[in-house]
Write an enzyme that holds these catalytic residues in place. Sequence first.
Site, PDB file in Angstrom:
ATOM      1  NE  ARG A 207      -4.245  -1.501   0.072  1.00  0.00           N
ATOM      2  CZ  ARG A 207      -4.370  -2.552  -0.722  1.00  0.00           C
ATOM      3  NH1 ARG A 207      -3.388  -2.864  -1.566  1.00  0.00           N
ATOM      4  NH2 ARG A 207      -5.470  -3.291  -0.697  1.00  0.00           N
ATOM      5  CD  GLU A 233      -2.763   3.424  -5.599  1.00  0.00           C
ATOM      6  OE1 GLU A 233      -3.831   2.830  -5.896  1.00  0.00           O
ATOM      7  OE2 GLU A 233      -1.717   2.823  -5.365  1.00  0.00           O
ATOM      8  CG  HIS A 250      -2.761  -0.599  -6.876  1.00  0.00           C
ATOM      9  ND1 HIS A 250      -3.307   0.094  -5.829  1.00  0.00           N
ATOM     10  CD2 HIS A 250      -2.708  -1.884  -6.466  1.00  0.00           C
ATOM     11  CE1 HIS A 250      -3.575  -0.736  -4.834  1.00  0.00           C
ATOM     12  NE2 HIS A 250      -3.217  -1.950  -5.195  1.00  0.00           N
TER      13      HIS A 250
END
Length: 378
Positions: A207, A233, A250
């Site tokens: 993350r 994000e 991602h």
Amino acid sequence: MKIIADEHIPAIKQYFGGVSELILKQGRDITRADLLHADALFVRSVTRVDSELLHDTPVKFVGSVATGIDHLDTQWLTHAGINWYAAQGFNAVAVMEYVIAVVAGLQKSARLPLKSLRAGVIGVGTIGKLVVEKLTLLGFDVIQCDPLRARAESDFHSVAIADFHDLDLVTIHTPLTRHGDNPTYHLIDRDFLQRQQKQCVLINTARGAVINFQALKQWGENLSWCLDVWENEPLIDVEVLRRTSIATPHIAGYSVQSKLFGVQMLYEAACKQNIISQAAIDIVPPNKKILTFGERNVDWRDVVLKIFDPCVLTKVMRKALAENNSAQTFDDLRKHFNGRYEFACVELRDVNLGVEDIRILSMLGVSLNSLSDNRLAV
């Protein structure tokens, strides 16, 4: 049975369309109003699921096709009597192979040495264990940091994060947590960055907020940043993007195989919870992908990068966000990334390889059945 689901969950119609009333929406656009008559909610990591979204709705089951659970307020869900399930580990192989592709790309471009390498793995769960295994087989001397496993397993040795130094590569596979004995929010901070040797490779596929991006910009200039996940994000820091060695949107866990495995896990969990009745699912698994190289000699890195080259995607991402740095651009990059096959679903033909490269590719899971008629490179 009425299900609201993120429309970008692969094969969602095939698994749930015939056994429920299925309504698909953009994951970031799902609202409480959509759920006022829903029985279940299926999401990815882009949808925050908490009391604000679900209070006073009839939803009794939440399923997530995501490895992390930081987007789920699991404490509130449990307190509210809402069953939840996350397909954790569904993309472990894909993430491990992403790390191997990053190593291959950096070594081919001489940004990572070929021998006598030391690596540190932070977070050694389902994904981290695979990464440790493969890096070790590639010749890395690997240290591991996972205090939770150390407390639970007497034979597991966890190196303190303060002792991570003199490493060629650090790769992060921990969940994002803000509380408890070992919070990971901004775990990679000024102190950590200043301890690392020049040109140490820092990979993050966990993350974004595990790394303090402000500290990274100020104190991480001597490191090679390889980032698949980003703070804030989908609106990401373009300065960090510009300074990365490898940047991807991602997608480390995205493969043709992992996407199907994730929704299959969700389907099986929904059946066990009696959310739906089990039915025949008509899913045809994809055939193996055939790769050919002609007569030229190649090594294992060339093969891995032909399967997936994160350096190519880095150029695409930089160009797209330079033209339009928006949440929609980032999401579109994720949405349109498809077709990446896992190593075990690739077969090599017409390729000249050395004995050591064949050993490595076999260890990585690439199909070598058709190599018996090929010449070995001298």
